[in-house]
Structures are given as structure tokens and as C-alpha cells.
Design an enzyme around this catalytic site. Sequence first.
Site, mmCIF file in Angstrom:
data_model
loop_
_atom_site.group_PDB
_atom_site.id
_atom_site.type_symbol
_atom_site.label_atom_id
_atom_site.label_comp_id
_atom_site.label_asym_id
_atom_site.label_seq_id
_atom_site.Cartn_x
_atom_site.Cartn_y
_atom_site.Cartn_z
ATOM 1 C CB THR A 20 1.451 5.248 -3.262
ATOM 2 O OG1 THR A 20 0.574 4.204 -2.848
ATOM 3 C CG2 THR A 20 0.681 6.252 -4.083
ATOM 4 C CG HIS A 70 -3.483 1.424 2.865
ATOM 5 N ND1 HIS A 70 -3.190 2.770 2.852
ATOM 6 C CD2 HIS A 70 -3.848 1.143 4.143
ATOM 7 C CE1 HIS A 70 -3.377 3.272 4.058
ATOM 8 N NE2 HIS A 70 -3.761 2.302 4.859
ATOM 9 C CD GLU A 119 -3.447 2.287 -1.142
ATOM 10 O OE1 GLU A 119 -2.328 2.660 -0.756
ATOM 11 O OE2 GLU A 119 -4.495 2.845 -0.779
ATOM 12 C CD GLU A 157 0.074 9.945 -0.034
ATOM 13 O OE1 GLU A 157 -1.024 9.836 0.502
ATOM 14 O OE2 GLU A 157 0.745 8.965 -0.425
ATOM 15 C CG HIS A 166 0.313 8.633 3.843
ATOM 16 N ND1 HIS A 166 -0.105 7.653 2.972
ATOM 17 C CD2 HIS A 166 0.485 8.019 5.043
ATOM 18 C CE1 HIS A 166 -0.173 6.497 3.614
ATOM 19 N NE2 HIS A 166 0.169 6.699 4.876
ATOM 20 C CD1 TRP A 175 3.073 5.246 10.770
ATOM 21 C CD2 TRP A 175 3.133 7.478 10.512
ATOM 22 N NE1 TRP A 175 2.767 5.531 9.458
ATOM 23 C CE2 TRP A 175 2.799 6.886 9.274
ATOM 24 C CE3 TRP A 175 3.229 8.865 10.583
ATOM 25 C CZ2 TRP A 175 2.546 7.637 8.127
ATOM 26 C CZ3 TRP A 175 2.982 9.616 9.438
ATOM 27 C CH2 TRP A 175 2.641 9.001 8.233
ATOM 28 C CG ASP A 213 0.732 3.892 6.834
ATOM 29 O OD1 ASP A 213 1.074 3.063 7.706
ATOM 30 O OD2 ASP A 213 0.342 5.051 7.095
ATOM 31 C CD GLU A 214 0.608 4.910 0.367
ATOM 32 O OE1 GLU A 214 -0.509 4.369 0.403
ATOM 33 O OE2 GLU A 214 0.767 6.136 0.244
ATOM 34 C CD GLU A 227 -3.393 6.477 1.744
ATOM 35 O OE1 GLU A 227 -2.729 7.465 1.411
ATOM 36 O OE2 GLU A 227 -3.055 5.309 1.471
HETATM 37 FE FE LIG Z 1 -2.308 4.768 -0.300
HETATM 38 FE FE LIG Z 2 -0.751 7.575 0.798
#
Ligand SMILES: [Fe+2]
Ligand SMILES: [Fe+2]
Length: 398
Positions: free
Chosen positions: A234, A267, A231, A140, A181, A97, A263-264, A178
Site C-alpha cells: 500500500t 506501519h 503495508e 481502505e 485513509h 493529520w 502512514d503505510e 488506518e
Molecule cells: Fe496500511
Molecule cells: Fe491504509
Amino acid sequence: MALNLNSFNLQTYKYSSFALPTMSRGNLRSSTILMASTVGSGTKEVESLKKPFTPPREVHVQVTHTMPPQKVEIFKSLEDWAEQNILVHLKPVEKCWQAQDFLPDPASDGFYDQVKELRERAKEIPDDYFVVLVGDMITEEALPTYQTMLNTLDGVRDETGASLTSWAVWTRAWTAEENRHGDVLNKYLFLSGRVDMKAIEKTIQYLIGSGMDPRTENNPYLGFIYTSFQERATFISHGNTARLAKEHGDMKLAQICGIIASDEKRHETAYTKIVEKLFEVDPDGTVLALADMMKKKISMPAHLMYDGQDDDLFDHFSAVAQRLGVYTAKDYADILEFLVGRWNVGNLAGLSSEGRRAQEYVCGLPPRIRRLEERAQGRAKQSPIVPFSWIYNRDVQL
Ligand SMILES: [Fe+2]
Ligand SMILES: [Fe+2]
């Protein structure tokens, strides 16, 4: 105001005139400015210090390169493993995205209407939520600091800026993921019309200039434990801002926070897998590293946050996040408990006596943190109300 030059501590003079770490904040900064403005001038008011930008100094000793050099070989030998097991958690750019997928399209005829709708939705969201969202966005946006942090780690750093080792490929691609974000949150907040963008931008500039001190000692054992923890932290906090946005009726904002949280999570999976592997190849060294990080406490990446006016900005932001249930002391204990379970720390066998002590310490820590937290909550006085520059100094309860 009465001045006491005898209390002037030369040590404090070296502190920055703009920011101090959480543990030494506040009084030191104001005394620095106060004293410097009066030295040699009696009671005469002089201009505040015109010092060049000076980053804050931590009060503890900064320890470097604690991983024994022979252990660098472990990370070299894990190159292929990392390629097959870690790089697979990156998403191809074409499938990722982008911020624009969730924001009004400036090239479309409907742009102004879309912005109007976004602003109408944002009007329904309370100030305290915006304080937390801004704090998350600023965290971020200090991404250059986190890429730097990863590149401090011996044995896995990107030696050239375009190194083809699996570790370096991961760090660059992780950073690139990242980067979206901060972008999407920054653009959303800009369009919302609810926040003071200049105060926010100043905070970002101060924060990147200050860096962070995760106390990972160039040691990838400590570094990857830190990133595993972060991670997940977040993932939890963006998940909670998504939930609250939904409760406030802003489904689009909920979608933005939710997609960041996902996403976090990915990760987190990658970093916890690295530490899981370290537990497999070096259980003693890894459990000692985990205990070491937990003794030092996991500092939040934006702990040196400052906006030019509030000496306790990070604590104030954290207090609001805690009150809204976005990120709490209980989450801290839950994350540790999750990681201890994820890495099966309680069942590690063949440890040295030192390793067994470390194992016992980390396994017993989550309930201890919870008990301490409950006691602190019981003692807590009525929370103060504090102005936040990010929302034009409107007051927010902590
Ligand atoms: Fe992250
Ligand atoms: Fe992040």
C-alpha cells in the site's frame, strides 16, 4: 440461451449469488443464477434468487490454528519488547493529520469556491486513474475486515475489545490510524463529482460482507508476514497514485495520497520489526512461515471485491493498476526481495534442513517471479476494454 440442467452442480448452488473469489469466479456465479432460475420451471423466466446475503466461499480448505500452542508464550514474552519497539511507531492523535486538513472546510465561507476548485482539478484527471483511486479507496474502506483479521491471530488478539496488552493496543491504534485513509479518499471522491458514489458504496458493502481470506491460519507468524507485505504494497501504490496525481496537475490530491503513503511506511516499519524479532527468537519457525506464505501467494486484501455486476472486478481493477504502474507484478517481486533483504534471510544460520530448503526457496523466488511475469507479458494479447460501474459504466482499457 440453451440450458443444460445436467451440468448443474449442487456444489455451485451453495455459492453466493453475488460474489465469488478470484479463483472460482464468473461462470460459477452465472450458472448458479441461471440454473436456480430454471429448476422446476422449464424455460419460464423467473425472478432472480431472493436469497439472503451469503458470503462467498473460498475453494481451498480453510486451515486454522497452525501455531503450536507453546509458541503463544513467545508472544507473551515479547509484550514489553513490543511496548518499547512497536508502540513507538504509532503517532499521538494530536499530532496526526485528519481528513479535514486536506479537504474544503464546510464551515467556511470559501467552501463552495474550494469545492469548485477541487472539481476543476479533478476534471483534468483521466478515468483510468479514477478507477485505480476508487479501488484503493474501497480497499481502505474494508478496514473492519483487517482489524478482524488481526484479531484472529493466536497470542496477539485483542481479547476484550479494550485489552491493555501491547499487541491489542497496537491493533486498535493501527486501525484508528488506518481509518483516516478511507475517510479522506472517500470524501475527496465524493466531492470530485467524477465517480458513481452509489456503485462504490455498494462495492464497499459487498466487500466488508465478504471478508478476506489471507490464509494466515490464526498464526501470528503468518499474520505479521502478511501485514509486512501488505503495508509495503500500500505504501508503493499510494505513492504511485500521488506521483500520477502530480503529473495530472492535482497537487492537493497528490498530497492526500502522499500523506497516506507515509502512514503505510510507518506501519510497514512496525510490522517488519515484529517479523525481524521473530527471526531472532525463532529463525527456523519464521523462515518456514515466510516460505509457506509465499507458496500460497499473498492475496490482496480486497480480492473478494464485487459491485453487483462485474464477476471479475478485482482482476479488472488490478489490471488497470498494473497498466498505470500503480501496483504491478514487478512490485510484488520487489517487495519480496526487499523483505528477504530486510530480514537478512539469506544469511540465517543454524537452520534445520527443512529451514534451509525454505530459505533457499524464498531467496530464489523474486527472480523467478520476474521471469514468469516477463514471459506472461510477452504472451499478453491486446488488452480488452471494460466498463466500470464506479465511473457510470464508462469503458476503460485494462
Ligand atoms: Fe496500511
Ligand atoms: Fe491504509
